[in-house]
Design a protein around this motif. Sequence first.
Motif, mmCIF file in Angstrom:
data_model
loop_
_atom_site.group_PDB
_atom_site.id
_atom_site.type_symbol
_atom_site.label_atom_id
_atom_site.label_comp_id
_atom_site.label_asym_id
_atom_site.label_seq_id
_atom_site.Cartn_x
_atom_site.Cartn_y
_atom_site.Cartn_z
ATOM 1 N N LEU A 88 0.842 -1.196 0.000
ATOM 2 C CA LEU A 88 0.000 0.000 0.000
ATOM 3 C C LEU A 88 0.875 1.244 0.000
ATOM 4 O O LEU A 88 1.752 1.395 0.845
ATOM 5 N N ALA A 89 0.598 2.165 -0.940
ATOM 6 C CA ALA A 89 1.454 3.341 -1.096
ATOM 7 C C ALA A 89 0.735 4.647 -0.774
ATOM 8 O O ALA A 89 1.317 5.722 -0.931
ATOM 9 N N VAL A 90 -0.524 4.580 -0.328
ATOM 10 C CA VAL A 90 -1.290 5.787 -0.004
ATOM 11 C C VAL A 90 -1.673 5.735 1.469
ATOM 12 O O VAL A 90 -1.666 4.669 2.091
ATOM 13 N N PRO A 91 -2.006 6.891 2.060
ATOM 14 C CA PRO A 91 -2.371 6.893 3.485
ATOM 15 C C PRO A 91 -3.640 6.088 3.744
ATOM 16 O O PRO A 91 -4.574 6.088 2.934
ATOM 17 N N LEU A 92 -3.678 5.406 4.866
ATOM 18 C CA LEU A 92 -4.898 4.758 5.342
ATOM 19 C C LEU A 92 -5.751 5.805 6.051
ATOM 20 O O LEU A 92 -5.252 6.542 6.894
ATOM 21 N N HIS A 93 -7.028 5.893 5.699
ATOM 22 C CA HIS A 93 -7.955 6.812 6.347
ATOM 23 C C HIS A 93 -8.923 6.024 7.223
ATOM 24 O O HIS A 93 -9.198 4.852 6.965
ATOM 25 N N SER A 142 -15.878 13.038 3.388
ATOM 26 C CA SER A 142 -14.742 13.948 3.266
ATOM 27 C C SER A 142 -13.925 13.967 4.553
ATOM 28 O O SER A 142 -14.393 13.553 5.620
ATOM 29 N N ILE A 143 -12.698 14.454 4.453
ATOM 30 C CA ILE A 143 -11.907 14.750 5.647
ATOM 31 C C ILE A 143 -12.691 15.753 6.494
ATOM 32 O O ILE A 143 -13.286 16.703 5.966
ATOM 33 N N ARG A 144 -12.694 15.549 7.796
ATOM 34 C CA ARG A 144 -13.496 16.426 8.655
ATOM 35 C C ARG A 144 -12.781 16.698 9.969
ATOM 36 O O ARG A 144 -12.157 15.809 10.552
ATOM 37 N N HIS A 201 -8.186 25.093 9.109
ATOM 38 C CA HIS A 201 -7.344 25.080 7.906
ATOM 39 C C HIS A 201 -6.010 24.393 8.184
ATOM 40 O O HIS A 201 -5.501 23.642 7.344
ATOM 41 N N ALA A 202 -5.435 24.636 9.358
ATOM 42 C CA ALA A 202 -4.161 24.005 9.705
ATOM 43 C C ALA A 202 -4.307 22.487 9.766
ATOM 44 O O ALA A 202 -3.439 21.740 9.299
ATOM 45 N N PHE A 203 -5.407 22.002 10.329
ATOM 46 C CA PHE A 203 -5.642 20.560 10.385
ATOM 47 C C PHE A 203 -5.796 19.987 8.983
ATOM 48 O O PHE A 203 -5.195 18.955 8.648
ATOM 49 N N LEU A 204 -6.619 20.631 8.146
ATOM 50 C CA LEU A 204 -6.843 20.130 6.796
ATOM 51 C C LEU A 204 -5.567 20.145 5.975
ATOM 52 O O LEU A 204 -5.329 19.262 5.136
ATOM 53 N N ASP A 205 -4.725 21.134 6.231
ATOM 54 C CA ASP A 205 -3.432 21.180 5.552
ATOM 55 C C ASP A 205 -2.592 19.958 5.930
ATOM 56 O O ASP A 205 -1.963 19.334 5.079
ATOM 57 N N GLY A 206 -2.597 19.600 7.218
ATOM 58 C CA GLY A 206 -1.859 18.434 7.669
ATOM 59 C C GLY A 206 -2.415 17.131 7.138
ATOM 60 O O GLY A 206 -1.688 16.129 7.054
ATOM 61 N N GLU A 207 -3.704 17.126 6.776
ATOM 62 C CA GLU A 207 -4.322 15.922 6.209
ATOM 63 C C GLU A 207 -4.135 15.840 4.697
ATOM 64 O O GLU A 207 -4.618 14.895 4.064
ATOM 65 N N GLY A 208 -3.454 16.816 4.112
ATOM 66 C CA GLY A 208 -3.188 16.778 2.681
ATOM 67 C C GLY A 208 -4.312 17.278 1.808
ATOM 68 O O GLY A 208 -4.388 16.927 0.624
ATOM 69 N N VAL A 209 -5.199 18.134 2.346
ATOM 70 C CA VAL A 209 -6.319 18.655 1.570
ATOM 71 C C VAL A 209 -5.894 19.948 0.881
ATOM 72 O O VAL A 209 -5.462 20.900 1.547
ATOM 73 N N PRO A 210 -5.990 20.052 -0.456
ATOM 74 C CA PRO A 210 -5.646 21.299 -1.151
ATOM 75 C C PRO A 210 -6.516 22.457 -0.674
ATOM 76 O O PRO A 210 -7.671 22.264 -0.273
ATOM 77 N N ALA A 211 -5.975 23.659 -0.716
ATOM 78 C CA ALA A 211 -6.691 24.834 -0.221
ATOM 79 C C ALA A 211 -8.021 25.037 -0.935
ATOM 80 O O ALA A 211 -9.015 25.454 -0.330
ATOM 81 N N THR A 229 -16.928 25.142 14.962
ATOM 82 C CA THR A 229 -16.430 25.283 13.589
ATOM 83 C C THR A 229 -16.154 23.895 13.033
ATOM 84 O O THR A 229 -15.537 23.065 13.712
ATOM 85 N N THR A 230 -16.607 23.654 11.829
ATOM 86 C CA THR A 230 -16.364 22.387 11.146
ATOM 87 C C THR A 230 -15.608 22.658 9.860
ATOM 88 O O THR A 230 -15.997 23.530 9.072
ATOM 89 N N GLY A 231 -14.527 21.925 9.656
ATOM 90 C CA GLY A 231 -13.758 22.021 8.423
ATOM 91 C C GLY A 231 -13.888 20.739 7.627
ATOM 92 O O GLY A 231 -13.702 19.641 8.163
ATOM 93 N N LEU A 232 -14.225 20.856 6.347
ATOM 94 C CA LEU A 232 -14.369 19.705 5.456
ATOM 95 C C LEU A 232 -13.358 19.804 4.328
ATOM 96 O O LEU A 232 -13.129 20.891 3.785
ATOM 97 N N GLY A 233 -12.771 18.679 3.978
ATOM 98 C CA GLY A 233 -11.804 18.625 2.888
ATOM 99 C C GLY A 233 -12.168 17.541 1.898
ATOM 100 O O GLY A 233 -12.336 16.371 2.261
ATOM 101 N N ASP A 234 -12.307 17.905 0.637
ATOM 102 C CA ASP A 234 -12.724 16.966 -0.412
ATOM 103 C C ASP A 234 -11.492 16.305 -1.031
ATOM 104 O O ASP A 234 -10.668 16.966 -1.664
#
Length: 680
Positions: free
Chosen positions: A231-236, A482-484, A515-525, A592-597
């Motif tokens: 496996l070469a991608v992150p496990l979610h 989505s990432i949340r 935004h800082a959390f989503l950035d760490g999860e690899g979610v584009p801006a 506050t809820t942040g979602l990342g697609d």
Amino acid sequence: MAQQRVSMDIGGTFTDVIAYDEELGSYRAGKASTTPDDLTEGVNTALGALVRDPADISFLVHGTTQGLNAFLTRRGERVLLLASEGASHQLHIARGPRWRLYDLHYRKPEPLVPLTDIVPIAGRFSAEGEQLVPLDEDAVRQAAVRARAEGITAIAVGYLFSFRFPAHELRTREILREQLGPEVTISLSHEAAREWREYERTSSATIEAYTGPVVRRYLTRLEDDLTGRGLAVPLHVMQSSGGILTVDSARQRPLQTLLSGPVGGAMGGVALGEAIGRDHLICVDMGGTSFDVSLVIGGKPDLTPETSLEGLPILMPVVNIHTVGAGGGSIAWLEQGGLRVGPQSAGASPGPACYGRGGTEPTVTDANLVLGRVDPAWFAGGQMDLDLEAARTAVAGLGELLGLQTDAMAEGICDVANAKMAQAIRTITVARGIEPRDFTLVAFGGAGPMHAAFLAQELGIREVVVPRFPGAFSAWGMLQTSIRTDLAEAYFFRDVDLDRADLARHLTAMGEQAHAFLDGEGVPAGARTLTHALDVRYVEQEYTLTVPLLSAEEPHNGAFLTMLSERFAQMHEHRFGHANPGAPIEVVTLRTTGLGDLGHAKTTTAPLVGDQSARSTHQVVFGGKPVPATVARRSSLSAGDHLPSPTIVLEETATTVVPPGFRTTVDDYGNLVLTTEAPL
């Protein structure tokens, strides 16, 4: 090139896997028996049946019940709780539920930490942030000595007012790390839940410390195994809130994964409802062990900012799911001459009597097999041959005790199970002022489609939808989310004292954290979305309603307080049937809820097959009489097909039972749509 989006869902009896081929736009479903002694074994078996090389996986998400199972079976870690001196017994004092005030038989839930494992620590902040008593660092060090001496590897810390002033909790962790090293799990109450109410906050931290080590060990073992296989991608990992997060974040905040197994179906319901144009759904997931009910209201999952498990409170956003012990493996038994079904389950091992693995007690699956509603030669897509005679023997033995013939006993087992499940649906709908007849019932899980039409009859619901791959629908739902991240901050102000500019600043700061959390999860801006809300109540009320905001900047609007009061009054009227417009209100918590697609698997249309020759006729018992029923393979059906009733639809992951009185059609997406032929 990696092109498979894959999700894995572990149930009490089966482990389900869904793979979506991004190039072909097609789905495949797989299933394997859950292996309780080592869950990774069942995961690898199910995954290997669909994806030969893990290097072909472009996205992987997993729903785990590991923490939940550890909690329910009381097999978590021993926890040492460090609590404020003078308020250290809050877990045992708890709260007396007002609705049980006159119940002479009520017993408080048993805390996870006995009084002997609670250590009072001197140190206190006031509600305004003044340090009244400095932290007793020597007492913390003595607690570390005790933990080392007694082999305790999980510590929870719950100090008064730490949700606003966490300095003492943070310093406590520093000391514990210095003394015990990184291997010990340390859960701080203000990180588990940065909200008011010390009992609920400390309970959340304790549950995280109790289940966290189990979850971390499992996720680490699974990740290492998959990585070792290519496996070469992150496990979610699925979260209780309906979002996902990377395995690294899940290990840091294992509490967020506690209910990750059941919520996949709710998120699948959201995606399915959007595709078929239904925005009010009752989602029912019946597996081998349990029956889970959730709602989709207005196209969105029904979420709550807090929940409880076996009476113990947890402060975290969760999809509102009501669970009862009624599944295919639920055991039928007698109590004082009355028939009961569940919550005891035969599980995956030994399983129902018909599995031939040594089980002898009658279960719901055995009853359905006796009634002819399950094909013994094609159960789980032919992976298992069921023993009809063993099922009849088990059911007949119970029937003798009640003076019932075998078929009548089998129908009685199903009727009791259906009544229990219908009551679970009423609990999450009627008890909250929601009319189930206004909803479409979406049935999934390995046993859900077998009982859905009977539940619809019981509740007056006119439409039932059985999605494609119903046995793996929860896994399918995990591919649609989505990432949340969910942030909360205590913020106590009455409306007349509210500084709107300060409120906007706090919301903006929380947005930056998201935004800082989503950035760490690899979610584009460009793939991020933020939403904000306030927990509001009437002054002198105890509990709140969560009122959504348009943006973090909305408080700058001069009419903000009027709009907030009107929204709150509308929600109060809808929820409780009354409101008091113009009465003073107060804000309690900011959210506050942040979602990342990270992309989604598409909802595809059904393939054109339409093989009428793949149908046969079989005798099935309905209403005490065997009647001829059409038996069809779902793989032979095409969009627009109509099926007479009664009908049995067979597929790899489930069996759908359509009793007399329902029409069945196949929609453009391959869903089975059951509608009543006459008014209910």
